[in-house]
Design a protein around this motif. Structure first.
Motif, mmCIF file in Angstrom:
data_model
loop_
_atom_site.group_PDB
_atom_site.id
_atom_site.type_symbol
_atom_site.label_atom_id
_atom_site.label_comp_id
_atom_site.label_asym_id
_atom_site.label_seq_id
_atom_site.Cartn_x
_atom_site.Cartn_y
_atom_site.Cartn_z
ATOM 1 N N SER A 37 27.124 28.911 57.717
ATOM 2 C CA SER A 37 28.544 28.988 58.011
ATOM 3 C C SER A 37 29.310 27.871 57.325
ATOM 4 N N GLY A 38 30.593 28.162 57.069
ATOM 5 C CA GLY A 38 31.499 27.127 56.582
ATOM 6 C C GLY A 38 31.026 26.449 55.321
ATOM 7 N N LEU A 43 26.193 23.617 63.061
ATOM 8 C CA LEU A 43 26.963 23.331 64.266
ATOM 9 C C LEU A 43 26.093 22.585 65.271
ATOM 10 N N ASP A 94 30.058 19.497 67.936
ATOM 11 C CA ASP A 94 31.192 20.319 67.493
ATOM 12 C C ASP A 94 31.788 21.113 68.647
ATOM 13 N N SER A 146 36.213 22.465 71.675
ATOM 14 C CA SER A 146 35.720 22.893 70.369
ATOM 15 C C SER A 146 36.547 22.312 69.234
ATOM 16 N N TYR A 148 36.605 24.024 66.544
ATOM 17 C CA TYR A 148 36.942 25.251 65.835
ATOM 18 C C TYR A 148 37.738 26.171 66.750
ATOM 19 N N VAL A 180 34.169 29.850 62.846
ATOM 20 C CA VAL A 180 33.787 28.750 61.963
ATOM 21 C C VAL A 180 33.872 29.241 60.525
ATOM 22 N N GLN A 181 34.925 28.837 59.831
ATOM 23 C CA GLN A 181 35.118 29.258 58.445
ATOM 24 C C GLN A 181 34.940 30.778 58.307
#
Length: 355
Positions: A37-38, A43, A94, A146, A148, A180-181
């Motif tokens: 991710s991202g 994470l 995160d 969070s 995010y 996330v992204q």
């Protein structure tokens, strides 16, 4: 008439402001090379039962010992809030999932405390998003912080009238999507019925909460196979779920080690999930548990995953000052104002992968 009702309540996530920075890195997975991710940063998730974390105002919904105690007030609450914020900065996760928060106002107090503690206002590093949920009439609920965005928030509660005894007060399962992204992670946060009243006598209600959770997991996986993270205080030890931990002839289990059952009395259906308390070989990931009772470790706080997600590391976060030199949790004592929680926090590092 005998029946079961499951309620799906749509809630709202809210935005916070302030800052922090840093990261804890642990054992890396061989699968880490997969698409992540991202920007490729895993994470870090923290889950912690905070042990009756009430604010300093006595509104009448608190447990009796807090309502009657002259030792609990705004000042003692502020001290406890500072300790929690020190933990948040030190763990630097995160996403935080907290059980046993009294209300949404504590989430704002956490944000304000972090913002006023001399940290840089780096909004990309701060926990700008949050949600809180608790059942009507309950003293405590679940809160999530969070870095995010959070959306698609729901609460899954139950009303069961098919037994000869009334359903006790139970807490809803909190569902929230973390983006996330542009990759979604769906968190299902739990705080199941306690063993108060007898473990065997109360197990039926945890079975029903398991059924609701498993049914929802099945629905989500059939929709789009998202990344799912199931966490919280289940008041059920990891080994007391239906487990498949076999390692015959050196066989290495690649993923699922736990079955969550649903569909009522017959439990005719189930979903496969991976409980991070167990390694791929069926051993405990840590000799410590999350709860220490009668001189024995219990693993009643759990983090489980399913779908498009890979675990990298998992540990009960047993360090000072919320843990003793022996690694035991240091409970909060109302009459002294000392301690943190009778549970240890859990940390899990995960990666979201392509579906």
């Amino acid at each position: 008439m005998k029946h079961l009702r499951v309620f799906y309540t749509v809630l709202a996530a809210f935005l916070l402001c302030a800052c922090s920075e840093g990261c804890l890195v642990q054992n890396k997975s061989l699968q880490e090379e997969k698409t992540v991710s991202g920007d490729g940063t895993p994470l870090l998730i923290a889950n912690w039962n905070l042990q009756t974390f009430f604010d300093g105002k006595k509104d009448g919904c608190e447990y009796k010992e807090y309502q009657k105690s002259s030792d609990w007030n705004e000042e003692t609450y502020k001290v406890r809030l500072e300790r929690l914020c020190d933990f948040i900065n030190q763990a630097d996760a995160d996403i935080y999932i907290f059980e046993e928060l009294e209300n949404e106002a504590i989430i704002y107090d956490i944000s304000n405390q972090l913002a006023g503690a001399g940290h840089n206002w780096n909004q990309r590093k701060f926990w700008n998003y949050s949600v809180f949920q608790k059942q009507e009439g309950s003293a405590i609920g679940i809160g999530i912080l969070s870095r995010y965005p959070l959306d698609n928030v729901k609460a899954h509660s139950m009303d069961i009238r098919i037994h000869n005894k009334s359903q006790p007060t139970t807490r809803a399962i909190l569902e929230v999507q973390v983006t996330v992204q542009k990759k979604p992670l769906i968190i299902l946060a739990n705080h199941w019925k306690s063993k108060s009243g007898g473990e065997a006598e109360t197990e039926i209600w945890r079975d029903w909460q398991e059924s609701i959770l498993a049914k929802r997991i099945n629905e989500l996986l059939n929709e789009d196979n998202p990344a799912l993270l199931l966490c919280g205080d289940f008041n059920r030890d990891a080994v007391d779920f239906v487990c498949n931990l076999s390692n015959q002839k050196g066989y290495r289990k690649e993923y699922a080690n736990t079955l969550l059952r649903y569909a009522g009395f017959g439990y005719s259906d189930y979903v496969d999930v991976k409980n991070l308390w167990f390694t791929d070989y069926g051993d405990y990931a840590s000799p410590k548990g999350s709860y220490f009772y009668d001189d024995e470790w219990e693993r009643i706080d759990n983090i489980l995953i399913s779908g498009s997600i890979i675990p990298i590391s998992f540990t009960p976060y047993a360090i000072s000052p919320w843990s003793s030199p022996q690694g035991h949790p240091i409970p909060y004592k109302l009459y002294t104002g000392l301690g943190y929680s009778d549970h240890l926090p859990l940390l899990a590092r995960v990666i979201l992968i392509d579906k």
